[in-house]
Design a protein around this motif. Structure first.
Motif, PDB file in Angstrom:
ATOM      1  N   ILE A 261      67.401  17.789   1.567  1.00 41.06           N
ATOM      2  CA  ILE A 261      66.192  17.051   1.547  1.00 41.06           C
ATOM      3  C   ILE A 261      66.334  15.915   0.413  1.00 41.06           C
ATOM      4  CG2 ILE A 261      63.562  16.930   1.454  1.00 41.06           C
ATOM      5  CD1 ILE A 261      64.838  18.242   3.810  1.00 41.06           C
ATOM      6  N   THR A 262      66.082  14.591   0.773  1.00 39.40           N
ATOM      7  CA  THR A 262      66.188  13.774  -0.197  1.00 39.40           C
ATOM      8  C   THR A 262      64.734  13.066  -0.709  1.00 39.40           C
ATOM      9  OG1 THR A 262      66.627  12.013   1.312  1.00 39.40           O
ATOM     10  CG2 THR A 262      68.411  13.063   0.146  1.00 39.40           C
ATOM     11  N   HIS A 263      63.786  13.178   0.049  1.00 40.85           N
ATOM     12  CA  HIS A 263      62.294  12.511  -0.159  1.00 40.85           C
ATOM     13  C   HIS A 263      61.449  13.272   0.514  1.00 40.85           C
ATOM     14  CE1 HIS A 263      59.714   9.246  -1.324  1.00 40.85           C
ATOM     15  NE2 HIS A 263      59.135   9.393  -0.142  1.00 40.85           N
ATOM     16  N   VAL A 264      60.347  13.643   0.080  1.00 46.38           N
ATOM     17  CA  VAL A 264      59.042  13.983   0.585  1.00 46.38           C
ATOM     18  C   VAL A 264      57.857  13.129   0.268  1.00 46.38           C
ATOM     19  CG1 VAL A 264      57.745  16.152   1.066  1.00 46.38           C
ATOM     20  CG2 VAL A 264      60.168  16.302   1.060  1.00 46.38           C
ATOM     21  N   ASP A 265      56.995  12.861   1.121  1.00 44.35           N
ATOM     22  CA  ASP A 265      55.831  12.269   0.632  1.00 44.35           C
ATOM     23  C   ASP A 265      54.624  12.603   1.572  1.00 44.35           C
ATOM     24  OD1 ASP A 265      54.189  10.446  -0.957  1.00 44.35           O
ATOM     25  OD2 ASP A 265      54.721   8.735   0.029  1.00 44.35           O
ATOM     26  N   GLY A 266      53.415  12.493   1.156  1.00 46.38           N
ATOM     27  CA  GLY A 266      52.199  12.559   1.937  1.00 46.38           C
ATOM     28  C   GLY A 266      51.749  14.117   2.136  1.00 46.38           C
ATOM     29  N   PHE A 267      52.350  15.264   1.327  1.00 48.32           N
ATOM     30  CA  PHE A 267      51.755  16.508   1.700  1.00 48.32           C
ATOM     31  C   PHE A 267      50.499  16.654   0.421  1.00 48.32           C
ATOM     32  CE2 PHE A 267      55.566  16.673   3.831  1.00 48.32           C
ATOM     33  CZ  PHE A 267      55.525  17.549   5.012  1.00 48.32           C
ATOM     34  N   SER A 268      49.749  16.017   0.709  1.00 52.67           N
ATOM     35  CA  SER A 268      48.482  16.031  -0.122  1.00 52.67           C
ATOM     36  C   SER A 268      47.310  17.004   0.127  1.00 52.67           C
ATOM     37  CB  SER A 268      48.071  14.684  -0.386  1.00 52.67           C
ATOM     38  OG  SER A 268      47.189  14.247   0.882  1.00 52.67           O
ATOM     39  N   ARG A 269      46.388  17.214  -0.754  1.00 53.37           N
ATOM     40  CA  ARG A 269      45.084  18.305  -0.356  1.00 53.37           C
ATOM     41  C   ARG A 269      44.745  17.929   1.092  1.00 53.37           C
ATOM     42  NH1 ARG A 269      41.712  21.917  -0.861  1.00 53.37           N
ATOM     43  NH2 ARG A 269      42.709  22.731  -2.786  1.00 53.37           N
ATOM     44  N   ASP A 270      44.705  16.708   1.374  1.00 50.61           N
ATOM     45  CA  ASP A 270      44.238  16.219   2.850  1.00 50.61           C
ATOM     46  C   ASP A 270      45.274  15.540   3.516  1.00 50.61           C
ATOM     47  OD1 ASP A 270      42.915  15.628   5.123  1.00 50.61           O
ATOM     48  OD2 ASP A 270      41.010  14.610   4.385  1.00 50.61           O
ATOM     49  N   PRO A 271      46.193  15.912   4.119  1.00 54.62           N
ATOM     50  CA  PRO A 271      47.234  15.176   4.399  1.00 54.62           C
ATOM     51  C   PRO A 271      47.063  14.329   5.600  1.00 54.62           C
ATOM     52  CG  PRO A 271      47.493  17.424   5.360  1.00 54.62           C
ATOM     53  CD  PRO A 271      46.260  17.433   4.345  1.00 54.62           C
ATOM     54  N   THR A 272      45.675  14.596   6.336  1.00 52.82           N
ATOM     55  CA  THR A 272      45.259  13.435   7.442  1.00 52.82           C
ATOM     56  C   THR A 272      45.011  12.295   7.138  1.00 52.82           C
ATOM     57  OG1 THR A 272      42.832  14.442   7.478  1.00 52.82           O
ATOM     58  CG2 THR A 272      44.497  15.634   8.646  1.00 52.82           C
ATOM     59  N   LYS A 273      44.664  12.095   5.623  1.00 48.25           N
ATOM     60  CA  LYS A 273      44.359  10.888   5.242  1.00 48.25           C
ATOM     61  C   LYS A 273      45.458   9.780   5.002  1.00 48.25           C
ATOM     62  CE  LYS A 273      40.057  12.135   2.994  1.00 48.25           C
ATOM     63  NZ  LYS A 273      39.196  12.116   1.674  1.00 48.25           N
ATOM     64  N   ASN A 274      46.811  10.341   5.078  1.00 48.28           N
ATOM     65  CA  ASN A 274      47.900   9.480   4.820  1.00 48.28           C
ATOM     66  C   ASN A 274      49.076   9.936   5.866  1.00 48.28           C
ATOM     67  OD1 ASN A 274      47.718  11.861   2.208  1.00 48.28           O
ATOM     68  ND2 ASN A 274      49.444  12.031   3.391  1.00 48.28           N
ATOM     69  N   ILE A 275      50.172   9.156   6.152  1.00 48.87           N
ATOM     70  CA  ILE A 275      51.129   9.605   6.951  1.00 48.87           C
ATOM     71  C   ILE A 275      52.275  10.373   5.899  1.00 48.87           C
ATOM     72  CG2 ILE A 275      53.373   8.642   8.170  1.00 48.87           C
ATOM     73  CD1 ILE A 275      51.463   6.226   8.618  1.00 48.87           C
ATOM     74  N   MET A 276      52.742  11.324   6.466  1.00 48.50           N
ATOM     75  CA  MET A 276      53.549  12.336   6.008  1.00 48.50           C
ATOM     76  C   MET A 276      55.254  11.809   6.010  1.00 48.50           C
ATOM     77  SD  MET A 276      52.054  16.168   6.196  1.00 48.50           S
ATOM     78  CE  MET A 276      51.918  15.966   7.689  1.00 48.50           C
ATOM     79  N   THR A 277      56.160  11.705   5.179  1.00 47.40           N
ATOM     80  CA  THR A 277      57.391  11.370   5.540  1.00 47.40           C
ATOM     81  C   THR A 277      58.407  12.495   4.903  1.00 47.40           C
ATOM     82  OG1 THR A 277      57.615  10.104   3.434  1.00 47.40           O
ATOM     83  CG2 THR A 277      57.025   9.030   5.670  1.00 47.40           C
ATOM     84  N   ILE A 278      59.601  12.896   5.468  1.00 48.62           N
ATOM     85  CA  ILE A 278      60.452  13.478   5.076  1.00 48.62           C
ATOM     86  C   ILE A 278      61.854  13.011   5.419  1.00 48.62           C
ATOM     87  CG2 ILE A 278      61.463  15.942   5.414  1.00 48.62           C
ATOM     88  CD1 ILE A 278      59.069  17.060   6.412  1.00 48.62           C
ATOM     89  N   GLU A 279      62.596  12.848   4.233  1.00 56.47           N
ATOM     90  CA  GLU A 279      64.007  12.382   4.582  1.00 56.47           C
ATOM     91  C   GLU A 279      65.019  13.219   4.117  1.00 56.47           C
ATOM     92  OE1 GLU A 279      64.358   8.356   2.635  1.00 56.47           O
ATOM     93  OE2 GLU A 279      62.290   7.871   2.985  1.00 56.47           O
ATOM     94  N   ALA A 280      66.310  13.258   4.970  1.00 54.13           N
ATOM     95  CA  ALA A 280      67.059  14.381   4.739  1.00 54.13           C
ATOM     96  C   ALA A 280      68.471  13.556   4.923  1.00 54.13           C
ATOM     97  CB  ALA A 280      66.846  15.505   5.837  1.00 54.13           C
ATOM     98  N   HIS A 281      69.543  14.299   4.390  1.00 58.39           N
ATOM     99  CA  HIS A 281      71.027  13.819   4.745  1.00 58.39           C
ATOM    100  C   HIS A 281      71.670  15.140   5.430  1.00 58.39           C
ATOM    101  CE1 HIS A 281      75.234  13.870   3.503  1.00 58.39           C
ATOM    102  NE2 HIS A 281      75.342  12.619   4.396  1.00 58.39           N
ATOM    103  N   ILE A 282      72.450  14.861   6.432  1.00 57.36           N
ATOM    104  CA  ILE A 282      73.039  15.853   7.085  1.00 57.36           C
ATOM    105  C   ILE A 282      74.665  15.632   7.411  1.00 57.36           C
ATOM    106  CG2 ILE A 282      73.073  17.518   9.105  1.00 57.36           C
ATOM    107  CD1 ILE A 282      70.228  16.581   9.786  1.00 57.36           C
ATOM    108  N   PRO A 283      75.481  16.287   6.777  1.00 63.82           N
ATOM    109  CA  PRO A 283      76.816  15.947   6.557  1.00 63.82           C
ATOM    110  C   PRO A 283      77.519  15.662   8.341  1.00 63.82           C
ATOM    111  CG  PRO A 283      76.470  17.363   5.089  1.00 63.82           C
ATOM    112  CD  PRO A 283      75.278  17.424   5.782  1.00 63.82           C
ATOM    113  N   SER A 284      77.054  16.767   9.043  1.00 64.46           N
ATOM    114  CA  SER A 284      77.569  16.909  10.435  1.00 64.46           C
ATOM    115  C   SER A 284      76.476  17.567  11.148  1.00 64.46           C
ATOM    116  CB  SER A 284      78.877  17.594  10.618  1.00 64.46           C
ATOM    117  OG  SER A 284      79.208  17.693  11.805  1.00 64.46           O
TER     118      SER A 284
END
Length: 256
Positions: free
Chosen positions: A99-122
């Motif tokens: 996992i390289t980036h995470v955003d939006g997991f706030s107290r009220d996640p419905t008020k924003n867009i959550m994002t998860i970024e990751a790198h997978i070698p294969s």
């Protein structure tokens, strides 16, 4: 005695349902919105539990089974059309994700867009495929095994969610997930493309891999549908079992 044990089991199940399923104690909890902590915690979970955590609904990460999906579904009319379905889908390699980036997991996640970024070698995808189509006078109607290798994958998940209330607790549910995938190479092999002509099967597979980028661009909508189904299913199973607030540390003064 049997009835006594059954009563204990029932009471234990009811208690577990009421209290909600908890994360394993060796998984570090973070405060809402603490992105740096979340990245470390999620990466630690991936390394510790490659076989998943059945108690919370997390499937095996080293061998993840997926639903059937239509990669391409063109109407069977005209001189050129093709349908391509995959079933018995298994993805291998999520246990090697970082996992390289995470955003939006706030107290009220419905008020924003959550994002998860990751790198997978294969990321290896194995499945049974069903292909039916026509190109001018050529008709394809075949079933076989396929194996593809998505190499050096950069993955971004954009998530929209709602909160549901059960037993006085908040549970997260994803209603929209959009994946974005970039990769360096896609290697794929289709068995039995032409059952009576092995040389032609080899030639077509070679042509596919030499021109993989053109095929990727053409099949990307169907492939993204498969990725979306995969990650929505994986995440929703966990969110259904573990209350959203139980995934995080309480705010300062909340316990008081």
């Amino acid at each position: 005695m049997y009835k006594y044990y059954m009563l204990i089991i029932v009471l234990h199940t009811l208690c577990k349902t009421a209290l909600g399923v908890q994360l394993p104690k060796d998984i570090k909890k973070c405060h809402f919105g603490d992105t740096k902590c979340l990245i470390v915690s999620i990466n630690d979970l991936i390394k510790r539990y490659p076989k998943g955590i059945p108690e919370i609904g997390l499937p095996p990460l080293d061998s993840t089974r997926l639903e059937d999906v239509a990669i391409l579904d063109r109407p069977n009319v005209g001189a050129v059309w093709l349908t391509f379905y995959t079933r018995d889908n298994v993805n291998r390699g999520f246990n090697n994700a970082t996992i390289t980036h995470v955003d939006g997991f706030s107290r009220d996640p419905t008020k924003n867009i959550m994002t998860i970024e990751a790198h997978i070698p294969s990321l290896i995808h194995e499945a049974t495929y069903d292909m039916l189509g026509r190109y001018l006078l050529f008709v394809a109607n075949t079933t076989g095994k396929l194996k593809s290798d998505f190499q050096n994958v950069q993955l971004k998940l954009t998530i929209k969610s709602v909160l549901e209330y059960r037993n006085h607790k908040r549970y997260l549910k994803i209603y929209e997930l959009k994946p974005k995938v970039e990769l360096d190479r896609w290697i794929v092999w289709f068995d039995n493309l032409y059952r009576e002509n092995t040389d032609l099967t080899i030639a077509v597979n070679r042509a596919f891999n030499e021109n993989w980028l053109e095929f990727w661009n053409g099949l990307e909508p169907g492939l993204m549908k498969s990725f979306a189904q995969c990650f929505t299913g994986m995440l929703n199973k966990v969110f259904e079992n573990v209350a959203y607030d139980d995934m995080f540390l309480p705010d300062v003064g909340e316990n008081e």
